[in-house]
Design a protein around this motif. Structure first.
Motif, PDB file in Angstrom:
ATOM      1  N   GLY A   1       0.819  -1.203   0.000  1.00 37.54           N
ATOM      2  CA  GLY A   1       0.000   0.000   0.000  1.00 37.54           C
ATOM      3  C   GLY A   1       0.850   1.249   0.000  1.00 37.54           C
ATOM      4  N   CYS A   2       1.938   1.225   0.745  1.00 40.47           N
ATOM      5  CA  CYS A   2       2.806   2.394   0.803  1.00 40.47           C
ATOM      6  C   CYS A   2       3.545   2.610  -0.498  1.00 40.47           C
ATOM      7  CB  CYS A   2       3.821   2.248   1.931  1.00 40.47           C
ATOM      8  SG  CYS A   2       3.125   2.458   3.549  1.00 40.47           S
TER       9      CYS A   2
ATOM     10  N   GLY B   1     -10.045  -0.887  -5.289  1.00 39.78           N
ATOM     11  CA  GLY B   1     -10.315  -2.281  -4.945  1.00 39.78           C
ATOM     12  C   GLY B   1      -9.071  -2.994  -4.420  1.00 39.78           C
ATOM     13  N   TYR B   2      -7.909  -2.613  -4.948  1.00 43.49           N
ATOM     14  CA  TYR B   2      -6.656  -3.191  -4.478  1.00 43.49           C
ATOM     15  C   TYR B   2      -6.443  -2.884  -2.990  1.00 43.49           C
ATOM     16  CZ  TYR B   2      -1.691  -3.984  -3.911  1.00 43.49           C
ATOM     17  OH  TYR B   2      -0.478  -4.423  -3.452  1.00 43.49           O
ATOM     18  N   VAL B   3      -6.669  -1.646  -2.611  1.00 47.59           N
ATOM     19  CA  VAL B   3      -6.498  -1.244  -1.216  1.00 47.59           C
ATOM     20  C   VAL B   3      -7.493  -1.988  -0.337  1.00 47.59           C
ATOM     21  CG1 VAL B   3      -6.625   0.697   0.399  1.00 47.59           C
ATOM     22  CG2 VAL B   3      -5.533   0.986  -1.829  1.00 47.59           C
TER      23      VAL B   3
ATOM     24  N   THR C   1       3.323  10.495   5.304  1.00 42.93           N
ATOM     25  CA  THR C   1       3.309   9.056   5.573  1.00 42.93           C
ATOM     26  C   THR C   1       4.500   8.629   6.414  1.00 42.93           C
ATOM     27  OG1 THR C   1       4.433   8.627   3.503  1.00 42.93           O
ATOM     28  CG2 THR C   1       2.003   8.482   3.506  1.00 42.93           C
ATOM     29  N   ASP C   2       5.455   9.511   6.663  1.00 41.41           N
ATOM     30  CA  ASP C   2       6.585   9.177   7.510  1.00 41.41           C
ATOM     31  C   ASP C   2       6.142   8.791   8.914  1.00 41.41           C
ATOM     32  OD1 ASP C   2       8.382   9.553   5.488  1.00 41.41           O
ATOM     33  OD2 ASP C   2       8.920  11.588   6.103  1.00 41.41           O
ATOM     34  N   THR C   3       4.983   9.228   9.338  1.00 41.13           N
ATOM     35  CA  THR C   3       4.515   8.893  10.682  1.00 41.13           C
ATOM     36  C   THR C   3       4.150   7.425  10.812  1.00 41.13           C
ATOM     37  OG1 THR C   3       2.269   9.526  10.096  1.00 41.13           O
ATOM     38  CG2 THR C   3       3.644  11.214  11.145  1.00 41.13           C
ATOM     39  N   VAL C   4       3.973   6.726   9.716  1.00 44.76           N
ATOM     40  CA  VAL C   4       3.647   5.302   9.772  1.00 44.76           C
ATOM     41  C   VAL C   4       4.869   4.501  10.216  1.00 44.76           C
ATOM     42  CG1 VAL C   4       2.975   3.288   8.406  1.00 44.76           C
ATOM     43  CG2 VAL C   4       1.843   5.477   8.050  1.00 44.76           C
ATOM     44  N   ARG C   5       6.042   4.940   9.836  1.00 48.25           N
ATOM     45  CA  ARG C   5       7.258   4.181  10.128  1.00 48.25           C
ATOM     46  C   ARG C   5       7.427   3.819  11.602  1.00 48.25           C
ATOM     47  NH1 ARG C   5      11.915   7.111   6.718  1.00 48.25           N
ATOM     48  NH2 ARG C   5      10.509   7.792   5.115  1.00 48.25           N
ATOM     49  N   PRO C   6       7.477   4.764  12.519  1.00 46.59           N
ATOM     50  CA  PRO C   6       7.723   4.384  13.905  1.00 46.59           C
ATOM     51  C   PRO C   6       6.635   3.481  14.465  1.00 46.59           C
ATOM     52  CG  PRO C   6       7.930   6.757  13.637  1.00 46.59           C
ATOM     53  CD  PRO C   6       7.395   6.196  12.352  1.00 46.59           C
TER      54      PRO C   6
ATOM     55  N   PHE D   1      -3.995   2.581   8.347  1.00 49.76           N
ATOM     56  CA  PHE D   1      -3.389   3.150   7.149  1.00 49.76           C
ATOM     57  C   PHE D   1      -4.161   2.756   5.887  1.00 49.76           C
ATOM     58  CE2 PHE D   1       0.045   3.000   3.886  1.00 49.76           C
ATOM     59  CZ  PHE D   1       0.354   4.351   3.875  1.00 49.76           C
ATOM     60  N   PHE D   2      -4.452   1.463   5.733  1.00 52.13           N
ATOM     61  CA  PHE D   2      -5.210   1.018   4.562  1.00 52.13           C
ATOM     62  C   PHE D   2      -6.637   1.552   4.594  1.00 52.13           C
ATOM     63  CE2 PHE D   2      -2.037  -2.533   4.094  1.00 52.13           C
ATOM     64  CZ  PHE D   2      -1.571  -2.116   2.860  1.00 52.13           C
ATOM     65  N   GLY D   3      -7.210   1.680   5.783  1.00 53.17           N
ATOM     66  CA  GLY D   3      -8.540   2.292   5.899  1.00 53.17           C
ATOM     67  C   GLY D   3      -8.530   3.727   5.406  1.00 53.17           C
ATOM     68  N   TYR D   4      -7.474   4.458   5.769  1.00 53.59           N
ATOM     69  CA  TYR D   4      -7.351   5.845   5.328  1.00 53.59           C
ATOM     70  C   TYR D   4      -7.198   5.909   3.806  1.00 53.59           C
ATOM     71  CZ  TYR D   4      -5.915  10.711   5.210  1.00 53.59           C
ATOM     72  OH  TYR D   4      -5.840  12.058   4.943  1.00 53.59           O
ATOM     73  N   LEU D   5      -6.354   5.047   3.257  1.00 56.97           N
ATOM     74  CA  LEU D   5      -6.188   5.024   1.800  1.00 56.97           C
ATOM     75  C   LEU D   5      -7.488   4.653   1.093  1.00 56.97           C
ATOM     76  CD1 LEU D   5      -2.724   3.318   1.258  1.00 56.97           C
ATOM     77  CD2 LEU D   5      -3.329   5.715   0.914  1.00 56.97           C
ATOM     78  N   HIS D   6      -8.252   3.758   1.694  1.00 57.64           N
ATOM     79  CA  HIS D   6      -9.528   3.366   1.105  1.00 57.64           C
ATOM     80  C   HIS D   6     -10.486   4.557   1.049  1.00 57.64           C
ATOM     81  CE1 HIS D   6     -12.812   0.779  -0.027  1.00 57.64           C
ATOM     82  NE2 HIS D   6     -13.529   1.224   0.984  1.00 57.64           N
ATOM     83  N   ARG D   7     -10.462   5.387   2.080  1.00 56.70           N
ATOM     84  CA  ARG D   7     -11.347   6.558   2.133  1.00 56.70           C
ATOM     85  C   ARG D   7     -10.805   7.746   1.335  1.00 56.70           C
ATOM     86  NH1 ARG D   7     -11.049   4.835   7.280  1.00 56.70           N
ATOM     87  NH2 ARG D   7      -9.802   6.621   7.932  1.00 56.70           N
ATOM     88  N   HIS D   8      -9.513   7.721   0.995  1.00 56.50           N
ATOM     89  CA  HIS D   8      -8.887   8.823   0.250  1.00 56.50           C
ATOM     90  C   HIS D   8      -8.132   8.275  -0.961  1.00 56.50           C
ATOM     91  CE1 HIS D   8      -9.387  10.357   4.368  1.00 56.50           C
ATOM     92  NE2 HIS D   8      -9.694  11.476   3.748  1.00 56.50           N
TER      93      HIS D   8
END
Length: 146
Positions: free
Chosen positions: A11-12, A90-92, A21-26, A72-79
Motif C-alpha cells: 500500500g505504501c 479495490g486493491y487497497v 506518511t513518515d509517521t507510519v514508520r515508527p 493506514f489502509f482504511g485511510y487510503l480506502h477513504r482517500h
C-alpha cells in the motif's frame, strides 16, 4: 522534496509521494527488537514458563504492529486520491485483509504458545512471518478472487 512512503507494505509503495506518511514508520516496526531478544533468550536459556511468556510477548508485539496498517489502509480506502493512478481502490480494499490476518493469527499464536505449547505458538508466529513475507507485494490474485 517529497519522498515516497516506506515500502514495507504494498500500500505504501503504491502511494503518491507524500511526506506525511513518515509517521507510519515508527508505529509500524519499532516494537519488535525487544520481544525478539526475549524470545531468543527464552528458547536458548529459559525454561518452559520463560518460553510461554516470550512467545506471548512476541505475538502481542507483532499483532500490535498490524494495527497501524489497518488504520493506514482504511485511510487510503477513504482517500483514493492518494494512490498512484495505476492502483485501483479495490486493491487497497483487498490489502486490508493482511493486517486483519496479522491481528487475529498473531493473537491466536500467542494464546497457543501460552496455553498449549510455546513451540506450537512459535510455529504459528513463523507461519505468520512467512505469510507476510510472501504477501509483501500484495495478496495473490487467487486469494482475492470472489
Amino acid at each position: 522534496p517529497s519522498r515516497r512512503a516506506w515500502s514495507h507494505s504494498s500500500g505504501c509503495s503504491r502511494m503518491s509521494p507524500a511526506p506525511s506518511t513518515d509517521t507510519v514508520r515508527p508505529a509500524a516496526f519499532t516494537g519488535i527488537p525487544f520481544p525478539t531478544a526475549v524470545l531468543a533468550s527464552a528458547f536458548t536459556h529459559g525454561d518452559t514458563d520463560d518460553q510461554r511468556a516470550a512467545v506471548a510477548l512476541y505475538a502481542l508485539a507483532a499483532a500490535l504492529m498490524s494495527a497501524p496498517w489497518l488504520v493506514f489502509f482504511g485511510y487510503l480506502h477513504r482517500h483514493p486520491a492518494l494512490l498512484q493512478r495505476r492502483v485501483s481502490p479495490g486493491y487497497v480494499r483487498t490489502q486490508r485483509l493482511r493486517p486483519v490476518t496479522g491481528l487475529i493469527l498473531y493473537g491466536l499464536s500467542g494464546l497457543l504458545g501460552w496455553f498449549v505449547s510455546p513451540v506450537l505458538g512459535l510455529i504459528g508466529v513463523i507461519v505468520m512471518i512467512t505469510y507476510h513475507a510472501i504477501t509483501s507485494e500484495g495478496l495473490p490474485r487467487w486469494l482475492t478472487r470472489r
